[in-house]
Write an enzyme that holds these catalytic residues in place. Structure first.
Site, short mmCIF file in Angstrom:
data_model
loop_
_atom_site.label_atom_id
_atom_site.label_comp_id
_atom_site.label_asym_id
_atom_site.label_seq_id
_atom_site.Cartn_x
_atom_site.Cartn_y
_atom_site.Cartn_z
N HIS A 1 34.08 58.67 51.47
CA HIS A 1 34.35 58.08 52.78
C HIS A 1 35.81 57.63 52.95
CE1 HIS A 1 33.59 54.17 50.81
NE2 HIS A 1 34.15 53.59 51.84
N HIS B 1 37.73 57.92 45.36
CA HIS B 1 38.54 57.34 46.43
C HIS B 1 40.03 57.22 46.09
CE1 HIS B 1 34.68 56.40 47.97
NE2 HIS B 1 34.54 55.18 47.52
N LYS C 1 36.38 44.24 41.42
CA LYS C 1 35.43 43.43 42.18
C LYS C 1 35.71 41.97 41.85
CE LYS C 1 32.28 46.87 43.19
NZ LYS C 1 32.04 47.28 44.57
#
Ligand code: BG6
Length: 471
Positions: free
Chosen positions: A180, A242, A328
């Protein structure tokens, strides 16, 4: 001898239904229904959407689920448009392992008169094969498209297996591998900004660029996805796909034409010129408290942070390190690429003991709000000829207007058969080849506090300078 241009290929046909496997899943709820809503609102959908899910819901319950998802993800959703989307949406419930599910799907597609559907697998990869076999048994793969969500395998070997499976049932031109990040306008802007601005191209090489840093930081932790994340880790989850795509956009040569393959060829050249990662070029971290997350092993060594140095052995980039980090539970959420130019020589007019002026930075801010900041030097006020860094910044949202969401663009592309923003198999394989040695021989994992910029050991990866934290 004069060569006549090759005859233009007929434009690909529009899919006549979108079949969404995983219709009751997380991705559908968070991203896909809002994407479909916006597509319909902008006149880019207009085809039936058939949801498939392992659930005993009836149509009304499915519609209520879509409505709830839209209420949570679309600000100011118009009831009329919600109604239009619902009128396109139907559900086929059933287990993927049950032949009857696929027979029911065939019946539903016949009822809708759909002959060239696009099947979107927003489901865990371990059920891809069962679903593809089910479609094939019912003769549904012929003339159809398949849209596959990442991960494309979890290693080079499994990526090859998945590709073998897809190619048994679909032609390459009908396979759409979703990463994406390729659908994000802010990421695509890297190409436009580089190649539409003459001032950048002469300096976009090892003679002027000292290093490139790409940072993808997320404030959130694993948010209940611990069990999934345990089998993945940051390198597989976001770097192999990505972030290497972002590096390719920063490093590639201009494509020779606007065709999908011309663009994808240039990216693959970057990956082919990239050295495979060895453990020494990777620093792994794990946020404190990760091991207490549900589904996570008490002695887990899975990385929730990774920083790596990539080297591209090409004429343009030889000797320029590309540092990439992702984590994260970081200090803030951001996606940025910072291109750092070489330091200028000491200014003639500065004293020898004065530090040299700072290097120029070109900072691509790719999360919302996106934009570019160039850090340049200007005269510090006062009697001396001293330089001081100042930012020339633009916010693209303010200057250019609203961007479309990645999934909206990607689903729109898949149903018209435009492959430009999808990953091609050779790139998938090349990126696995790059990260595989670091996966096979992982470096130690260092703890880092939640809300920080990762473990201090990551600083040692940089040959000089420091990490440019997102602004
Ligand atoms: C996904 C990863 O591909 O991308 C997630 O699996 C990550 O772990 C997500 O959170 C980030 O996407 P975005 O668009 O919010 O940067």
């Amino acid at each position: 001898m004069v060569h006549s241009p090759a005859p233009a290929a007929a434009p690909p046909e529009h899919s006549d239904a979108l079949v969404l496997f995983g219709a009751t899943g997380d991705l559908a709820r968070k991203k896909l229904f809002s994407a479909l809503y916006h597509m319909e609102a902008e006149g880019h959908l207009g085809i039936p959407v058939v949801g498939i899910a392992r659930s005993s819901w009836d149509q009304a319950e499915f519609h209520a689920h879509i409505k709830e998802a839209l209420a949570a993800t679309v600000t100011g959703a118009e009831p009329g448009m919600v109604g239009r989307l619902l009128s396109l949406a139907s559900l086929v419930g059933g287990d993927y392992a049950d032949e009857a599910t696929f027979a029911a799907l065939r019946t539903e597609l016949e009822r809708l008169g759909a002959k060239r559907p696009a099947f979107y697998l927003a489901i865990p990869p371990d059920v891809f094969e069962t679903v593809i076999q089910g479609l094939s048994r019912e003769g549904l793969t012929e003339g159809s498209r398949i849209v596959v969500e990442k991960p494309f395998g979890r290693s080079l070997a499994t990526a090859l297996e998945l590709d073998g499976l897809l190619l048994q049932h679909f032609a390459e031109r009908d396979i759409f591998r979703i990463d994406h990040y390729l659908g994000k306008e802010s990421v695509e802007d890297l190409l436009v900004f580089r190649f539409a601005n003459t001032l950048l191209e002469p300096i976009w090489n090892r003679n002027y660029v000292r290093s490139v840093q790409v940072t993808m930081a997320e404030r959130i932790g694993v948010e209940g996805r611990g069990a999934f994340y345990e089998g993945v880790g940051a390198l597989r989850d976001v770097v192999q796909n990505h972030l290497l795509q972002v590096v390719a956009m920063l490093a590639m040569e201009p494509p020779v034409s606007p065709q999908a393959d011309a663009l994808r060829d240039e990216k693959v050249k970057v990956f082919r010129a990239m050295r495979a990662l060895d453990a020494g070029a990777v620093v792994r971290g794990q946020f404190e408290g990760y091991r207490e997350e549900p589904g996570v092993a008490a002695d887990s060594t899975v990385e929730t942070y990774v920083a790596c140095r990539f080297d591209i052995d090409s004429w343009r980039w030889s000797g320029v390190p590309f540092y990439v980090r992702a984590g994260k539970a970081m200090a803030r959420s951001a996606l940025e690429a910072v291109v750092e130019l070489h330091e200028p020589p000491r200014l003639l007019f500065a004293d020898a003991e004065m530090p040299p002026p700072h290097p120029n930075l070109i900072r691509f801010r790719m999360s919302v709000p996106d934009g570019v900041t160039m850090t340049v030097q200007a005269k510090h006020p006062g009697p001396e000829l001293l330089a001081e860094p100042v930012d020339l910044a633009v916010d693209f949202g303010e200057s250019l207007g609203k961007r479309r969401e990645a999934y909206e663009r990607l689903l729109g592309d898949a149903i018209v058969g435009d492959a430009r923003r999808f990953a091609r198999q050779d790139a998938v394989e090349a990126t696995w080849r790059i990260v595989q040695p670091a996966l096979d021989d992982p470096s130690p994992v260092h703890p880092y506090p939640q809300g920080s910029w990762g473990p201090p050991q990551a600083d040692e990866l940089l040959a000089q300078g420091h990490w440019h934290h997102p602004q």
